[in-house]
Write a protein that holds these residues in place. Structure first.
Motif, short mmCIF file in Angstrom:
data_model
loop_
_atom_site.label_atom_id
_atom_site.label_comp_id
_atom_site.label_asym_id
_atom_site.label_seq_id
_atom_site.Cartn_x
_atom_site.Cartn_y
_atom_site.Cartn_z
N LYS A 181 0.98 -1.11 -0.05
CA LYS A 181 0.06 -0.13 -0.06
C LYS A 181 0.96 1.27 0.05
O LYS A 181 1.59 1.25 0.70
CB LYS A 181 -1.03 0.19 1.22
N GLU A 182 0.57 2.07 -0.99
CA GLU A 182 1.38 3.27 -1.00
C GLU A 182 0.81 4.51 -0.41
O GLU A 182 -0.52 4.54 -0.42
CB GLU A 182 1.62 3.79 -2.74
N GLY A 183 1.75 5.39 0.26
CA GLY A 183 1.33 6.50 0.87
C GLY A 183 1.21 6.15 2.43
O GLY A 183 0.67 7.36 3.21
N LEU A 184 1.51 5.15 2.90
CA LEU A 184 0.98 4.80 4.20
C LEU A 184 2.33 4.17 4.92
O LEU A 184 3.17 3.49 3.95
CB LEU A 184 0.20 3.70 4.62
N TRP A 185 2.64 4.67 6.19
CA TRP A 185 3.70 3.81 7.08
C TRP A 185 2.93 2.57 7.48
O TRP A 185 1.70 2.18 7.36
CB TRP A 185 3.91 4.69 8.15
N PHE A 186 3.73 1.56 8.00
CA PHE A 186 3.37 0.34 8.39
C PHE A 186 2.71 -0.49 7.34
O PHE A 186 1.88 -1.50 7.62
CB PHE A 186 2.45 0.51 9.66
N GLU A 187 3.22 -0.32 5.97
CA GLU A 187 2.72 -1.23 4.88
C GLU A 187 2.85 -2.61 5.17
O GLU A 187 2.39 -3.58 4.90
CB GLU A 187 3.32 -0.67 3.59
N ASP A 188 4.31 -2.99 5.96
CA ASP A 188 4.50 -4.40 6.28
C ASP A 188 3.67 -5.04 6.98
O ASP A 188 3.34 -6.29 6.62
CB ASP A 188 5.82 -4.41 6.91
N LEU A 189 2.91 -4.38 7.79
CA LEU A 189 1.75 -5.06 8.56
C LEU A 189 0.60 -5.64 7.72
O LEU A 189 0.16 -6.56 7.64
CB LEU A 189 1.21 -4.04 9.61
N ASP A 190 0.29 -4.83 6.63
CA ASP A 190 -0.73 -5.04 5.72
C ASP A 190 -0.11 -6.06 4.89
O ASP A 190 -0.93 -7.20 4.70
CB ASP A 190 -0.96 -3.73 4.80
N PHE A 191 0.75 -6.06 4.33
CA PHE A 191 1.32 -6.77 3.55
C PHE A 191 1.55 -8.52 4.00
O PHE A 191 1.00 -9.25 3.62
CB PHE A 191 2.58 -6.54 2.96
N ILE A 192 2.00 -8.48 5.20
CA ILE A 192 2.34 -9.67 6.02
C ILE A 192 1.14 -10.31 6.11
O ILE A 192 0.50 -11.43 6.12
CB ILE A 192 3.23 -9.46 7.05
N PHE A 193 0.15 -9.79 6.95
CA PHE A 193 -1.34 -10.01 7.21
C PHE A 193 -2.04 -10.90 5.84
O PHE A 193 -2.32 -12.09 5.99
CB PHE A 193 -2.14 -8.97 7.70
N ARG A 194 -2.09 -9.72 4.91
CA ARG A 194 -2.76 -10.55 3.74
C ARG A 194 -1.96 -11.53 3.07
O ARG A 194 -2.43 -12.50 2.50
CB ARG A 194 -3.18 -9.31 2.61
N SER A 195 -0.73 -11.48 3.26
CA SER A 195 0.09 -12.61 2.30
C SER A 195 0.27 -13.83 3.21
O SER A 195 -0.09 -15.09 2.56
CB SER A 195 1.73 -12.13 2.06
N PHE A 196 -0.02 -13.95 4.65
CA PHE A 196 -0.14 -15.13 5.33
C PHE A 196 -1.47 -15.76 5.03
O PHE A 196 -1.70 -17.02 4.99
CB PHE A 196 0.09 -14.87 6.79
N TYR A 197 -2.55 -14.92 5.17
CA TYR A 197 -3.86 -15.38 4.76
C TYR A 197 -3.97 -16.14 3.53
O TYR A 197 -4.69 -17.08 3.52
CB TYR A 197 -5.00 -14.12 4.79
N SER A 198 -3.17 -15.72 2.52
CA SER A 198 -3.44 -16.27 1.08
C SER A 198 -2.22 -17.49 0.88
O SER A 198 -2.85 -18.22 -0.05
CB SER A 198 -3.39 -15.21 0.09
N ALA A 199 -1.36 -17.47 1.67
CA ALA A 199 -0.42 -18.50 1.37
C ALA A 199 -0.95 -19.88 1.64
O ALA A 199 -1.64 -20.44 2.67
CB ALA A 199 0.88 -18.31 2.02
N ASN A 200 -0.52 -20.88 0.70
CA ASN A 200 -0.72 -22.16 0.84
C ASN A 200 -0.10 -22.94 1.79
O ASN A 200 -0.51 -24.09 2.38
CB ASN A 200 -0.66 -22.86 -0.46
N LYS A 201 1.50 -22.32 2.22
CA LYS A 201 2.07 -22.82 3.34
C LYS A 201 3.14 -21.89 3.32
O LYS A 201 3.55 -21.23 2.64
CB LYS A 201 2.78 -24.28 2.61
N VAL A 202 3.43 -21.78 4.66
CA VAL A 202 4.72 -20.81 5.25
C VAL A 202 5.76 -21.85 6.00
O VAL A 202 5.30 -22.48 6.83
CB VAL A 202 4.14 -19.80 6.25
N SER A 203 6.94 -21.66 5.54
CA SER A 203 8.02 -22.65 6.10
C SER A 203 9.14 -21.61 6.44
O SER A 203 9.05 -20.49 6.54
CB SER A 203 8.66 -23.35 4.92
#
Length: 339
Positions: A181-203
């Motif tokens: 997300k552009e224009g916001l700080w703490f974009e990592d929180l958004d990216f990590i949350f959504r990517s973990f939700y969507s991932a088939n597997k996290v190792s």
């Protein structure tokens, strides 16, 4: 003979980091030919660009792209569009690569397990003679496959909510429209949350990958009203769960993450430098947040996800012992960390 197609792309945005950039690149390069390094100049005004040019001339697998200043998210998104690797890593330009072999270990683990995300341990540092290893932020056993397990590790805050200690399958990012997300700080929180939700597997791997530099000019050490972007990101994640029809399922656990993050704003405001009027304005905004007002009145089903300090602070605010007007008293709770 055609050039080798890289297996891994490393995207490194940079902006006015001349004090640290050379040290970072020295820690990363040289690196194997199966890895491409994409440097993205986000409109630097100092000698960072000269450092980048020097390294692109020295190493064939390093490429430099330049753009107008648009912020970290913009630079990451810009670099990602040039990535050719099957997997991609996002590093910050002021950090330190502790072990380059960890990058290929992450790739091998991803291929072997068919993982969308692979994590590695890291440490925090100001000076290299005092490293704070954060194995507590890679706190899970085996692979995370079930949605409940992936979400729990987030809600418990048992992993880092940063992107730079992780490797991502590029097709997975594209398929799920995972950009920053552009224009916001703490974009990592958004990216990590959504990517973990969507991932088939996290190792994960056990080899320490990176040192996270904590420097005086960082977001969390010089307070600005932009720190309230964290609340905006949280509101977006609330909407994300609602869109996925998962809000009812995860509402009680989401409350825990929300309160933890709001407490982190309060803590940062109190413990770091900044204009006192600005700091009080941030505190006022925090206490005015409608969702914060709502959840602070509610009971917590998963209060075991809190640390003891967080439990104390929750009830002090809930029962109005701590208010916007005397919140500075929280500073004394730092003593509790040493007990």
């Amino acid at each position: 003979m055609s050039a080798q197609i890289p297996q891994i792309s490393i995207v490194v945005p940079f902006y006015n980091v001349e004090l640290y950039f050379h040290q970072f690149l020295d820690s990363l390069l040289p690196i194997e030919d199966n890895i491409e390094v994409i440097l993205v100049d986000d409109g630097s005004k100092d000698s960072s660009i000269d450092i980048a040019i020097d390294f692109t001339q020295r190493f064939d697998n390093v490429t430099l792209y330049r753009k107008e200043n648009g912020g970290l998210s913009s630079a990451r998104n810009y670099g990602l569009q040039f990535a050719k690797g099957e997997y991609v890593v996002f590093f910050d330009s002021d950090d330190y690569i502790e072990n380059k072999s960890a990058i290929n270990k992450m790739f091998e683990t991803a291929k072997q397990n068919n993982s969308d995300i692979v994590m590695a341990p890291y440490y925090e540092f100001i000076n290299f003679d005092k490293k704070k290893f954060r194995f507590d932020k890679i706190n899970f056993e085996g692979d995370l496959v079930l949605l409940e397990d992936k979400m729990d590790i987030l809600f418990k805050n048992n992993i880092s909510l940063a992107v730079w200690d992780k490797m991502y399958k590029r097709d997975f990012l594209k398929k799920n429209d995972l950009i920053f997300k552009e224009g916001l700080w703490f974009e990592d929180l958004d990216f990590i949350f959504r990517s973990f939700y969507s991932a088939n597997k996290v190792s994960k791997i056990e080899t320490v990958l990176i040192g996270y530099r904590q420097r005086p000019g960082s977001i969390m050490r010089t307070i600005s009203s932009k720190i309230l972007d964290k609340a905006i990101v949280l509101d977006g994640l609330y909407d994300f769960l609602k869109e996925k029809n998962k809000l009812e399922v995860y509402y009680e656990k989401f409350k825990i993450l929300y309160i933890k993050m709001i407490f982190s704003i309060i803590h940062s405001v109190l413990m770091n430098k900044g204009d006192e009027k600005v700091k009080q304005g941030i505190i006022n905004n925090v206490f005015d947040l409608l969702f914060f007002q709502k959840v602070i009145k509610e009971e917590l089903t998963y209060k075991s996800y809190f640390s003891n300090l967080e439990k104390i602070l929750f009830y002090l605010i809930k029962f109005k012992i701590i208010t916007r007007n005397n919140v500075g008293f929280i500073r004394y709770f730092n003593i509790l960390r040493k007990l």
